[in-house]
Scaffold this active site. Structure first.
Site, PDB file in Angstrom:
ATOM      1  N   ASP A 149       0.851  -1.185   0.000  1.00 36.56           N
ATOM      2  CA  ASP A 149       0.000   0.000   0.000  1.00 36.56           C
ATOM      3  C   ASP A 149       0.888   1.236   0.000  1.00 36.56           C
ATOM      4  O   ASP A 149       1.809   1.339   0.822  1.00 36.56           O
ATOM      5  CB  ASP A 149      -0.902  -0.032   1.242  1.00 36.56           C
ATOM      6  CG  ASP A 149      -1.901   1.110   1.256  1.00 36.56           C
ATOM      7  OD1 ASP A 149      -1.483   2.242   1.525  1.00 36.56           O
ATOM      8  OD2 ASP A 149      -3.092   0.865   1.006  1.00 36.56           O
ATOM      9  N   ASN A 209      -2.867  12.848  -3.523  1.00 32.41           N
ATOM     10  CA  ASN A 209      -3.972  13.252  -4.394  1.00 32.41           C
ATOM     11  C   ASN A 209      -4.561  14.589  -3.972  1.00 32.41           C
ATOM     12  O   ASN A 209      -4.852  15.453  -4.812  1.00 32.41           O
ATOM     13  CB  ASN A 209      -5.067  12.178  -4.377  1.00 32.41           C
ATOM     14  CG  ASN A 209      -4.781  11.038  -5.340  1.00 32.41           C
ATOM     15  OD1 ASN A 209      -4.085  11.219  -6.339  1.00 32.41           O
ATOM     16  ND2 ASN A 209      -5.306   9.866  -5.051  1.00 32.41           N
ATOM     17  N   GLU A 247      -4.856   2.342  -4.031  1.00 32.46           N
ATOM     18  CA  GLU A 247      -3.393   2.329  -4.029  1.00 32.46           C
ATOM     19  C   GLU A 247      -2.823   1.029  -3.490  1.00 32.46           C
ATOM     20  O   GLU A 247      -1.634   0.956  -3.167  1.00 32.46           O
ATOM     21  CB  GLU A 247      -2.865   3.511  -3.199  1.00 32.46           C
ATOM     22  CG  GLU A 247      -3.120   3.420  -1.705  1.00 32.46           C
ATOM     23  CD  GLU A 247      -4.477   3.952  -1.286  1.00 32.46           C
ATOM     24  OE1 GLU A 247      -4.639   4.288  -0.099  1.00 32.46           O
ATOM     25  OE2 GLU A 247      -5.387   4.040  -2.142  1.00 32.46           O
TER      26      GLU A 247
END
Length: 345
Positions: free
Chosen positions: A213, A221, A256
């Site tokens: 991860d 983001n 992710e």
């Protein structure tokens, strides 16, 4: 794999395997369509025609059983197509003009059972065999009319089968590939993990599952935009592909999160692989705000373990890595495997 999963896998095989569905459909149709004629011909005393029908039926049904038991639909398809076409020719020779109609469905299904070259060869051979014998035709006009219609049917079947094959490949790509990253998605992962578990059970080959991860990906983001986030994802995949083997498989698990399936590694070798991946990401993963790190949860497949349990242990190890401060590797097997006990931070 559990019994319930195995049953679901068996039940879904005709849906996922197009050729198997055609073989199954043809087998059921042959049983329902040929059996009454075989019985009728035996009752009428026409033993030769009855034996021909029985032979065709047994050949197709045997290939159907073989396809289901072994999963080898390529050989089964060749057998079914050959038996169907050869049987239709023999029926035409033995029965005469009424038997010609049995060849038409065979001319169509061959293109769905075997590759186009074999299908064309079977269709041409079947039509030529009937024309050379000639006994099933009342006149030359009828014979050439039959040849012409057989050609048209075969041509249409070829075009339709070719288009169908292209569409199925396109749909399969859409269903199994993640559109952003171009790697296999979670659906593909489920299938590959089932295969890995079955292979490990059969051969004893070790398999490692790595869940990773990207740390603080939401922050990337939010602060720099989704375009930068997408770039981080593609950069990560490029590094993973460059630093793993061709036999290793990478999947996008969601967002992710990614999953690596590593066959043939365990113990110290697995620890070395994970150390290398972690160092590579630390060194080369960057974004406008700085470096990018990842957390890893690793689990070795245990003997007889279900895929769900395997995934759950890797996921728990990943959660532990993130809770412990991120940018680290946690092995779910550390307590049972001494060589994995040292934490990679």
């Amino acid at each position: 794999m559990s019994d319930e999963n195995a049953k679901c896998s068996i039940a879904s095989r005709p849906i996922s395997d197009f050729r198997l569905s055609i073989i199954t459909l043809l087998g059921v149709s042959a049983f329902l369509g040929i059996t009454p004629f075989a019985v009728m011909r035996y009752l009428q005393g026409n033993l030769l025609a009855g034996l021909v029908d029985t032979t065709i039926l047994l050949g197709i049904c045997s290939a159907l059983v073989y396809a289901w038991v072994t999963g080898d639909t390529r050989r089964s398809g060749v057998v079914v197509a050959s038996v169907a076409c050869g049987g239709a020719v023999v029926v035409g020779i033995v029965v005469g003009e009424p038997g010609l109609f049995w060849l038409y469905p065979c001319l169509v299904t061959t293109f769905f059972l075997v590759n186009p070259r074999i299908a064309v060869a079977l269709n041409i051979a079947s039509v030529i065999a009937l024309m050379v014998h000639g006994g099933a035709f009342r006149s030359d006009v009828q014979m050439w009319s039959f040849a012409s219609t057989a050609f048209v049917v075969s041509a249409c079947a070829y075009v339709f089968a070719h288009r169908n094959h292209d569409q199925r490949e396109r749909l399969e790509h859409l269903a199994t590939i993640d559109p952003l990253t171009g790697i296999k998605n979670r659906r593909s992962m489920d299938q590959e993990l089932d295969l890995a578990a079955a292979n490990a059970q059969r051969t004893g080959l070790p398999y490692a599952l790595v869940m990773l991860d990207i740390d603080h990906f939401k922050k990337i983001n939010d602060e720099h935009g989704h375009g930068v986030g997408d770039g981080v994802l593609t950069d990560l995949l490029a590094l993973l592909k460059q630093n793993t083997r061709k036999s290793d498989q990478l999947f996008r698990y969601g967002g992710e999160e990614f999953v690596l399936l590593l066959p043939g590694v365990d113990g110290i070798g697995l620890k070395a692989v994970m150390n290398n991946l972690q160092q590579v990401l630390r060194k080369y993963m960057k974004h406008p705000g700085g470096s990018v790190t990842a957390s890893f949860g690793v689990a070795l497949l245990e003997h007889g373990e279900s895929v769900d349990s395997w995934l759950a242990r890797a996921d728990a190890a990943l959660y532990e890595a993130k809770e412990a401060g991120r940018d680290r590797v946690v092995f779910a097997d550390a307590q049972r495997t001494p060589e994995l006990a040292a934490e990679t931070a």
